[in-house]
Design a protein around this motif. Structure first.
Motif, PDB file in Angstrom:
ATOM      1  N   VAL A 198     -73.817  29.787 -19.297  1.00 21.86           N
ATOM      2  CA  VAL A 198     -73.962  31.193 -19.232  1.00 21.86           C
ATOM      3  C   VAL A 198     -75.263  31.601 -18.323  1.00 21.86           C
ATOM      4  O   VAL A 198     -75.309  32.484 -17.478  1.00 21.86           O
ATOM      5  CB  VAL A 198     -74.269  31.825 -20.829  1.00 21.86           C
ATOM      6  CG1 VAL A 198     -74.836  33.178 -20.708  1.00 21.86           C
ATOM      7  CG2 VAL A 198     -73.189  31.503 -21.726  1.00 21.86           C
ATOM      8  N   LEU A 199     -76.330  30.812 -18.410  1.00 23.95           N
ATOM      9  CA  LEU A 199     -77.508  31.189 -17.725  1.00 23.95           C
ATOM     10  C   LEU A 199     -77.316  31.378 -16.129  1.00 23.95           C
ATOM     11  O   LEU A 199     -77.825  32.385 -15.423  1.00 23.95           O
ATOM     12  CB  LEU A 199     -78.652  30.186 -18.042  1.00 23.95           C
ATOM     13  CG  LEU A 199     -80.155  30.770 -18.126  1.00 23.95           C
ATOM     14  CD1 LEU A 199     -80.361  32.047 -19.132  1.00 23.95           C
ATOM     15  CD2 LEU A 199     -81.087  29.505 -18.540  1.00 23.95           C
ATOM     16  N   PRO A 200     -76.669  30.252 -15.609  1.00 26.11           N
ATOM     17  CA  PRO A 200     -76.536  30.622 -14.101  1.00 26.11           C
ATOM     18  C   PRO A 200     -75.411  31.688 -13.726  1.00 26.11           C
ATOM     19  O   PRO A 200     -75.758  32.512 -12.919  1.00 26.11           O
ATOM     20  CB  PRO A 200     -75.668  29.207 -13.832  1.00 26.11           C
ATOM     21  CG  PRO A 200     -75.973  28.233 -14.811  1.00 26.11           C
ATOM     22  CD  PRO A 200     -76.217  28.942 -16.255  1.00 26.11           C
ATOM     23  N   LEU A 201     -74.406  32.175 -14.834  1.00 28.07           N
ATOM     24  CA  LEU A 201     -73.482  33.061 -14.440  1.00 28.07           C
ATOM     25  C   LEU A 201     -74.126  34.630 -14.584  1.00 28.07           C
ATOM     26  O   LEU A 201     -73.863  35.316 -13.777  1.00 28.07           O
ATOM     27  CB  LEU A 201     -72.385  32.794 -15.314  1.00 28.07           C
ATOM     28  CG  LEU A 201     -71.444  31.756 -14.889  1.00 28.07           C
ATOM     29  CD1 LEU A 201     -70.187  31.623 -16.001  1.00 28.07           C
ATOM     30  CD2 LEU A 201     -70.890  31.967 -13.720  1.00 28.07           C
ATOM     31  N   ILE A 202     -74.997  34.503 -15.497  1.00 30.17           N
ATOM     32  CA  ILE A 202     -75.632  35.914 -15.775  1.00 30.17           C
ATOM     33  C   ILE A 202     -77.139  35.784 -14.823  1.00 30.17           C
ATOM     34  O   ILE A 202     -78.094  37.017 -14.878  1.00 30.17           O
ATOM     35  CB  ILE A 202     -76.198  36.137 -17.094  1.00 30.17           C
ATOM     36  CG1 ILE A 202     -77.046  35.401 -17.853  1.00 30.17           C
ATOM     37  CG2 ILE A 202     -74.855  36.464 -17.977  1.00 30.17           C
ATOM     38  CD1 ILE A 202     -77.461  35.748 -19.460  1.00 30.17           C
ATOM     39  N   ALA A 203     -77.469  34.858 -13.891  1.00 25.53           N
ATOM     40  CA  ALA A 203     -78.554  34.913 -12.997  1.00 25.53           C
ATOM     41  C   ALA A 203     -78.852  36.260 -12.297  1.00 25.53           C
ATOM     42  O   ALA A 203     -79.889  37.001 -12.312  1.00 25.53           O
ATOM     43  CB  ALA A 203     -78.427  33.788 -12.216  1.00 25.53           C
ATOM     44  N   PRO A 204     -77.858  36.792 -11.646  1.00 25.66           N
ATOM     45  CA  PRO A 204     -78.111  38.037 -11.016  1.00 25.66           C
ATOM     46  C   PRO A 204     -78.706  39.277 -12.024  1.00 25.66           C
ATOM     47  O   PRO A 204     -79.505  40.032 -11.490  1.00 25.66           O
ATOM     48  CB  PRO A 204     -76.747  38.444 -10.621  1.00 25.66           C
ATOM     49  CG  PRO A 204     -76.078  36.970 -10.356  1.00 25.66           C
ATOM     50  CD  PRO A 204     -76.361  36.296 -11.472  1.00 25.66           C
ATOM     51  N   ALA A 205     -78.101  39.271 -13.243  1.00 22.09           N
ATOM     52  CA  ALA A 205     -78.166  40.320 -14.132  1.00 22.09           C
ATOM     53  C   ALA A 205     -79.948  40.159 -14.476  1.00 22.09           C
ATOM     54  O   ALA A 205     -80.865  40.886 -14.644  1.00 22.09           O
ATOM     55  CB  ALA A 205     -77.407  40.359 -15.187  1.00 22.09           C
TER      56      ALA A 205
END
Lengths: 442, 303
Positions: free
Chosen positions: B217-224
Motif C-alpha cells: 500500500v505504502l509504495p502505491l499511495i506514495a504520490p498521494a
C-alpha cells in the motif's frame, strides 16, 4: 381592488415615504460590555427624540474587539462610507486624524459644562478636536475585602507575611491597608496569597497579570513605570525608556511571573481571562481597567466574589500613585456623505441629558464633578474614576502621537518577551528605544 | 433525459483521448477564468504595492521604487526568526499530521469500507474555522474555567497548557488535531482507489496485515503522501489564526509565524510596502514548492 388591499397599499406607501425622509447614519462603536449596552439605549432614545425631530435616524455597527482598530484603519484608508461616525481613542487620535472630520464647532460652552477640559483635550490632535468623549479608561486595584481584612487583623497571618517577605524580598514587612500600598506591598501581598508559596492561603494566586502580547496590557503595566517617574520622552524630546523606573517596573512583573504569583498561563491572558481568574474567587487582587467593575459587580455572573471585593487606586511608586488613562469617543469619518446628520448625533451625544442616560446604562463617560456627584449613590466606580483620572492620571509624553499605537505594540512584543524569558531586559529596552527612535525621527 | 454534452457533435472526428483532453481544457479554462477574477486583482494590486511607496494615507503610491521594499523587508533580522519558526512549525505539524493520517488509514480502512458515513465524523475538526478553534481552546484550556485543566485537577494533575512551558506543544497540537483529517481524507481516497485484486494477490503471496500495508500500500499511495505532505507543509507554514488568537504571536515573538510577522509590519508598523513585498515573496516560494511537489508526485504518461 378591495378596501383592505387599498388600505395596505396606502399604509405601505406612507411607510416607504417616511423612511425615505430619514437619512440613516451608521455609528461604528466599541463592542461589548457596558459601553455597547448603554450606547444602544442612547441611540434608541436619540431616534425617538432629537433624531425624529430632524428626520435623521442612527444605527449601530459593531466589529469584534479583536484587532478592532486594524479593521477600522483598513476601512477608513479605503475611503469606506459604510459608517459615518467612528471610534476615537486618546492613544490613536493622531493616527486616525487624517481620516476624520474635525468637530471644533461642537466644542461649545454647553459641552464644556458636561466634560472637563482634560476629557475634551483627550480627543484632540494638533489643536483640532475629533471626538466627543464617551468612556474613560483608568486602572483600579481590585481586591478581596474579606482576605485583606483578615490579613490586617490576624496575627498568625501577619507573622507568615513577615516571613515570606523576608525570604523573597529581603525585608520582614508588615501588611498594610491597600490604600497605603507601595508596589513592594503589592509584591509581598501577592506572594503571601500564592498557595505554592504559602500553602495556607485561601486562594490559589496572589494576583493575576495579563501578559499576552497585546498593547492594552502594556497600558495596564506602565502605571508602575510612571509611578517610579518613568516616561517615554523627557522635556527635550529625548527617549527615556532606558531608565531605572522602567527597569524597576519591568523587573517587578518578571519576579511575579518567576515566583508564580500569577497563573502560569498569564502570558496568554488579556482582559477577559484576568477578570475570569479574579471572578472565580481564586485570586486575591489585581489591577484592571475601570470598565471591569460594571461586570464584576454582577452577582449572577461572578457569585464567588459577590460582596467581597472593592476598588482603590493603584499602589504607589517613588513618585506617588499613577494610572494610565485615556478616553474613547466618537467622531466623524471624513469620507461620510452624511456629515451634517453625524454632527447632529454627536451634538446630542455631548449633551447632559444623553450623558446621564449613558451613565444609567453602565457607561463610564469622563463627565464633570457636578454630574458625577449626582450619580455617586448608584455608581461608586464613577466617583473613583473621576478622582483617579484627575489625581493620578498620567499620559506618557508622546502617548497621543500618530505613532503611539505602534509604540505600544512594539513595547508589548519586547516586554512580554522579557517577562517570558525570551529576551533579557537590556535587549527588550534597546529594541523598544530603537523602534521609538525610528518613529520619532531621532 | 438529454445529456448536457452531445457527445456525437462535441467529439466529432476525435478519438477518445482527444475528447478527454478537450473536456479537460474546457473545465480548466473556466476554473482559471474564475480564479483570475477572484485572485487576479489582489495579486496585481499587491505586485503594484510591492514596488511602490504606499501608506495608509496614500494607497495608490508615490511611484516606482524598484526593489527597495524587498530589500527593507529581507534585511530585518526579525523576519528570519519568523521564517525559522514557520519552518519548524510546518515540518513538525506535517510529520505528525501525515503520520497520524497514515496510521488512521491503515487502521480504519476496513471499517470505513463497511460504514463510509463514519468518515464524515472524522472530518468535523476540519470544518471549524481556525480562528474559532483558537477561541475554543482559549476557553477549554483556561486554568480557571477550562474543562481540560478542571478534569485534570480532579485527577490530581496540574497542567497548564497555555503556560510558557507547554505553549509550543499546544499550538502544534491544535494544528495537528484540526488538519490530520484533511491528510486522512486524501490518503484514504488513495487507499480506496487500490483494486481489491491487488489485496487478494498479495494475500496469496503471503503479504497481509502490516506487511501488506508497508510493502504494497505504502509504495502505491506514495504520490498521494507526497502531495498531501506538500499541501500540509505550505498550509502550516502560513499559519496565522489560532496562534494569533491564543498568543498574539508572543510571548515576545516566540510564536510569531511569517504570516503573523507580515500582519504586524503591515498594521502595527504601517510598513505597507515591505509587508506586501514579503507576501509576494511568500506567494512565489509557495508556488515554486507546489510546482516541485507536483513534479515529484505526478508522472505524466509520455503518450
Amino acid at each position: 381592488m378591495t378596501l383592505y388591499r387599498k388600505s395596505v397599499l396606502t399604509v405601505s406607501a406612507l411607510a416607504m415615504s417616511a423612511s425615505a425622509a430619514l437619512a440613516d447614519i451608521t455609528i461604528l462603536a466599541w463592542p461589548g460590555g457596558a459601553p455597547e449596552e448603554s450606547l444602544r439605549a442612547l441611540v434608541e432614545q436619540y431616534n425617538e427624540t432629537k433624531g425624529a425631530e430632524i428626520g435623521s435616524k442612527a444605527e449601530l455597527l459593531y466589529f469584534s474587539r479583536d484587532n478592532f482598530f486594524d479593521k477600522m484603519l483598513s476601512d477608513v484608508a479605503a475611503g469606506s462610507t459604510e459608517f459615518d461616525v467612528m471610534l476615537t481613542a486618546t492613544y490613536n487620535v493622531g493616527k486616525y486624524a487624517p481620516f476624520m472630520e474635525p468637530i471644533d464647532d461642537l466644542i461649545t460652552d454647553d459641552l464644556r459644562s458636561v466634560f472637563p477640559q482634560s476629557a475634551i483635550d483627550s480627543q484632540s490632535f494638533e489643536g483640532r478636536f475629533y471626538g466627543i468623549p464617551t468612556d474613560l479608561g483608568v486602572h483600579f486595584l481590585y481586591y478581596r475585602t474579606d482576605l485583606i481584612d483578615q490579613l490586617l487583623s490576624d496575627a498568625a497571618w501577619q507573622g507568615r507575611y513577615a516571613e515570606i517577605s523576608e525570604e523573597f524580598l529581603g525585608t520582614a514587612m508588615q501588611p498594610k491597608a491597600p490604600g497605603d500600598w507601595t508596589w513592594d506591598d503589592f509584591m509581598a501581598s501577592a506572594l503571601f496569597f500564592t498557595k505554592s508559596i504559602n500553602p495556607d492561603s485561601p486562594v490559589r494566586y496572589g494576583t493575576v497579570l495579563q501578559l499576552k502580547n497585546l498593547l492594552f496590557n502594556v497600558m495596564i503595566w506602565q502605571g508602575i513605570a510612571a509611578s517610579y517617574g518613568g516616561d517615554w520622552l523627557d522635556a527635550d524630546g529625548n527617549i527615556t525608556v532606558d531608565s531605572d523606573a522602567y527597569r524597576k517596573a519591568l523587573a517587578l512583573y518578571k519576579r511575579l511571573v518567576e515566583l508564580e504569583a500569577t497563573p502560569a498561563d498569564s502570558l496568554s491572558y488579556e482582559y477577559a481571562e484576568a477578570n475570569g481568574a479574579f471572578g472565580t474567587g481564586r485570586v486575591a487582587f489585581y489591577t484592571q481597567w475601570s470598565a471591569a467593575y460594571a461586570s464584576l459587580v454582577d452577582e449572577e455572573e461572578y457569585p464567588a466574589i459577590a460582596g467581597k471585593f472593592d476598588i482603590l487606586h493603584q499602589p504607589a511608586g517613588s513618585e506617588g500613585i499613577k494610572t494610565h488613562f485615556h478616553a474613547l469617543g466618537l467622531g466623524i469619518n471624513a469620507a461620510s456623505e452624511k456629515k451634517d446628520e453625524a454632527r447632529a448625533f454627536l451634538s446630542y451625544l455631548g449633551s447632559e441629558e444623553a450623558m446621564k442616560m449613558y451613565i444609567d446604562g453602565g457607561g463610564q463617560p469622563p463627565v464633570v464633578g457636578r454630574i458625577v456627584e449626582e450619580v455617586a449613590g448608584d455608581r461608586p466606580d464613577m466617583v473613583a474614576m473621576s478622582s483617579h483620572a484627575g489625581d493620578y492620571g498620567h499620559v506618557m509624553a508622546g502617548g497621543t502621537s500618530a505613532s503611539a499605537l505602534d509604540i505600544y505594540t512594539n513595547q508589548a512584543e519586547n516586554f512580554t518577551g522579557y517577562w517570558a524569558g525570551q529576551f533579557d531586559i537590556d535587549t527588550a529596552i534597546s529594541n523598544v528605544e530603537a523602534f521609538m527612535a525610528g518613529e520619532f525621527d531621532k | 433525459m438529454r445529456p448536457w454534452i452531445d457527445r456525437a457533435r462535441f467529439g466529432a472526428g476525435m478519438n477518445l483521448q482527444q475528447q478527454e483532453r478537450r473536456s479537460a481544457r474546457i473545465f480548466l479554462v473556466s476554473m482559471c477564468v474564475f480564479l483570475a477574477l477572484i485572485l487576479g486583482f489582489p495579486t496585481l494590486a499587491n505586485i503594484w504595492f510591492s514596488f511602490n511607496e504606499v501608506t495608509f494615507h496614500n494607497l495608490t503610491g508615490d511611484g516606482f521604487i524598484g526593489f527597495r521594499n524587498y530589500r527593507i523587508a529581507l534585511s530585518d533580522p526579525r523576519l528570519w526568526d519568523a521564517v525559522g519558526y514557520s519552518i519548524k512549525f510546518a515540518v513538525i505539524c506535517t510529520v505528525f499530521e501525515v503520520g497520524f493520517a497514515l496510521l488512521l488509514v491503515f487502521a480504519l480502512h476496513p471499517l470505513l469500507l463497511r460504514r463510509p458515513w463514519l468518515t464524515a465524523i472524522l472530518m468535523i475538526p476540519m470544518m471549524v474555522s481556525p480562528a474559532l478553534m483558537g477561541v475554543m481552546y482559549r476557553l477549554i484550556l483556561n486554568e480557571f474555567v477550562g474543562i481540560v485543566p478542571g478534569y485534570l485537577e480532579k485527577l490530581g494533575f496540574t497542567l497548564n497548557f497555555l503556560s510558557l512551558k507547554y505553549i509550543q506543544f499546544t499550538v502544534i497540537a491544535i494544528e495537528v488535531l484540526q488538519w490530520t483529517p484533511f491528510a486522512f481524507l486524501i490518503l484514504l481516497t488513495a487507499r480506496q482507489s487500490l483494486p481489491y485484486d491487488l489485496e487478494e494477490a498479495a494475500a496469496i503471496d503471503g503479504a497481509t496485515g502490516t506487511r501488506f500495508n508497508v510493502l504494497v500500500v505504502l509504495p502505491l499511495i506514495a504520490p498521494a503522501i507526497i502531495i498531501v505532505s506538500f499541501i500540509r507543509f505550505i498550509d502550516s507554514f502560513r499559519v496565522f489564526d489560532h496562534i494569533f488568537v491564543l498568543t498574539g504571536g508572543g510571548p515576545g515573538n516566540s510564536t510569531t509565524s511569517l504570516s503573523i510577522y507580515i500582519y504586524k509590519i503591515f498594521f502595527k508598523q504601517n510598513d505597507l510596502g515591505p509587508a506586501v513585498a514579503l507576501s509576494m515573496t511568500l506567494l512565489v516560494a509557495t508556488l515554486a514548492l507546489l510546482y516541485f511537489g507536483l513534479k515529484l508526485a505526478v508522472r505524466r504518461d509520455p503518450a
